[in-house]
Design an enzyme around this catalytic site. Structure first.
Site, short mmCIF file in Angstrom:
data_model
loop_
_atom_site.label_atom_id
_atom_site.label_comp_id
_atom_site.label_asym_id
_atom_site.label_seq_id
_atom_site.Cartn_x
_atom_site.Cartn_y
_atom_site.Cartn_z
N CYS A 1 35.25 63.15 36.46
CA CYS A 1 34.21 64.19 36.36
C CYS A 1 33.90 64.50 34.90
CB CYS A 1 34.66 65.44 37.10
SG CYS A 1 36.28 66.07 36.60
N HIS B 1 39.06 72.99 31.50
CA HIS B 1 38.95 72.46 32.86
C HIS B 1 39.59 73.38 33.89
CE1 HIS B 1 38.98 69.57 36.14
NE2 HIS B 1 38.36 68.68 35.38
#
Length: 338
Positions: free
Chosen positions: A153, A180
């Site tokens: 991602c 994150h």
């Protein structure tokens, strides 16, 4: 042209969201799901209810031992060994490998064994499979490739931005930090970690420095940047949406206004739907459910001078990524049947 028929192996966060993305984008048909740990009724519940992305916007039920989603029947299997999953019985040509376990060509090819499936898309970085980021290098896909990786991602967020900046201003070198959201690999409370000690600390109590290969992986999808980028991560106590900080030195001097203009042009042109541009006063929760790979935050970036800049871009690390898995399959099917 017929649509790609897709099987999903592993019905965790990405597996379920790939299913949602497939119904949202309506470019592929999911015909089969395999997960040895989730029975049919539980699958219905997990599709319907999602703590982050909300209630599924459609009808989910069962019929004759199959999932029924928006009127479409989806076969369900509970095999542990990929070689035993009857993908061919359901007509699934493309398998999304989203268990996080079978991430090499050798392991992923078990899905293709005995002519079960034709192609495997690993929803994670791979040590040896060709890696693709939609909007950056998907055109280098060849129909002879049987196992591919959709990268991570974070790579999907960073690579489109890096491509725009490098093509226009030349990235000499750069460091990336991704802030994150926590993921299922982390601990709810302190516990033992099989990797680094601090990875085992409570995900909702800490900001945890961690490693990531996302920046180096950009060099695999943009060869001109190979060896010029590296990075690290901070895992933070949010359930979804992450943000990339790319600090880089430019070979061709540019004001921050010129950089913004270049990104904005790409976001409304060749990278529309992949790269997004915003000047709004945004925060992370604004991007839950975003289908873009990378949302450039024009107000968050800064420059020290015309050759040294910090650029900021957001991404829904769950749903945005899942949409790219569907897009990659759609592209592969088009190439395979050209």
């Amino acid at each position: 042209m017929s649509r790609a028929k897709v099987g999903i192996n592993g019905f965790g966060r990405i597996g379920r969201l790939v299913l949602r993305a497939a119904f949202l984008k309506n470019t592929v048909d999911v015909v089969s799901v395999n997960d040895p740990f989730i029975d049919l009724e539980y699958m219905v519940y997990m599709i319907k209810r999602d703590s982050t992305h909300g209630t599924f916007p459609g009808e989910v039920s069962t019929e004759n031992g199959k999932l029924k989603v928006n009127g479409k029947l989806i076969s369900v299997h509970c095999e542990r060994d990929p070689a035993n999953i009857p993908w061919d019985k359901d007509g699934a040509e493309y398998v999304v490998e989203s268990t996080g376990v079978f991430t090499t060509i050798d392991k992923a090819q078990a899905h293709i064994k005995n002519n079960r499936a034709k192609k495997v898309i690993i929803s994670a970085p791979s040590a040896d499979a060709p890696m693709f980021v939609v909007g950056v290098n998907e055109n280098s896909y060849e129909k002879s490739m049987s196992v591919v990786s959709n990268a991570s991602c974070t790579t999907n967020c960073l690579a489109p931005l890096a491509k725009v900046i490098h093509d226009k201003f030349e990235i000499v070198e750069g460091l990336m930090t991704t802030v994150h959201s926590f993921t299922a690999t982390q601990k709810v409370v302190d516990g033992p970690s099989s990797k680094l000690w601090r990875d085992g600390r409570g995900a909702m109590q800490n900001i945890i420095p961690a490693s990531t290969g996302a920046a180096k992986a950009v060099g695999k999808v943009i060869p001109a940047l190979n060896g010029k980028l590296t990075g690290m991560a901070f895992r933070v106590p949010t359930p979804d949406v992450s943000v990339v900080d790319l600090t880089c030195r430019l070979g061709k001097g540019a004001s921050y206004e010129e950089i913004k203009a270049a990104v904005k042009a790409a976001a409304s042109g060749p990278l529309k739907g992949i790269l997004e541009y915003t000047e709004d006063e945004v925060v992370s929760s604004d991007f839950v459910g975003s289908t873009s790979s990378s949302i450039f935050d024009a107000k968050a970036g800064i420059s020290l001078n015309n050759n040294f800049v910090k650029l900021v871009s957001w991404y829904d690390n769950e749903f945005g990524y899942s949409c790219r898995v569907v897009d990659l399959i759609t592209h592969m099917h088009k190439v395979d049947h050209a």
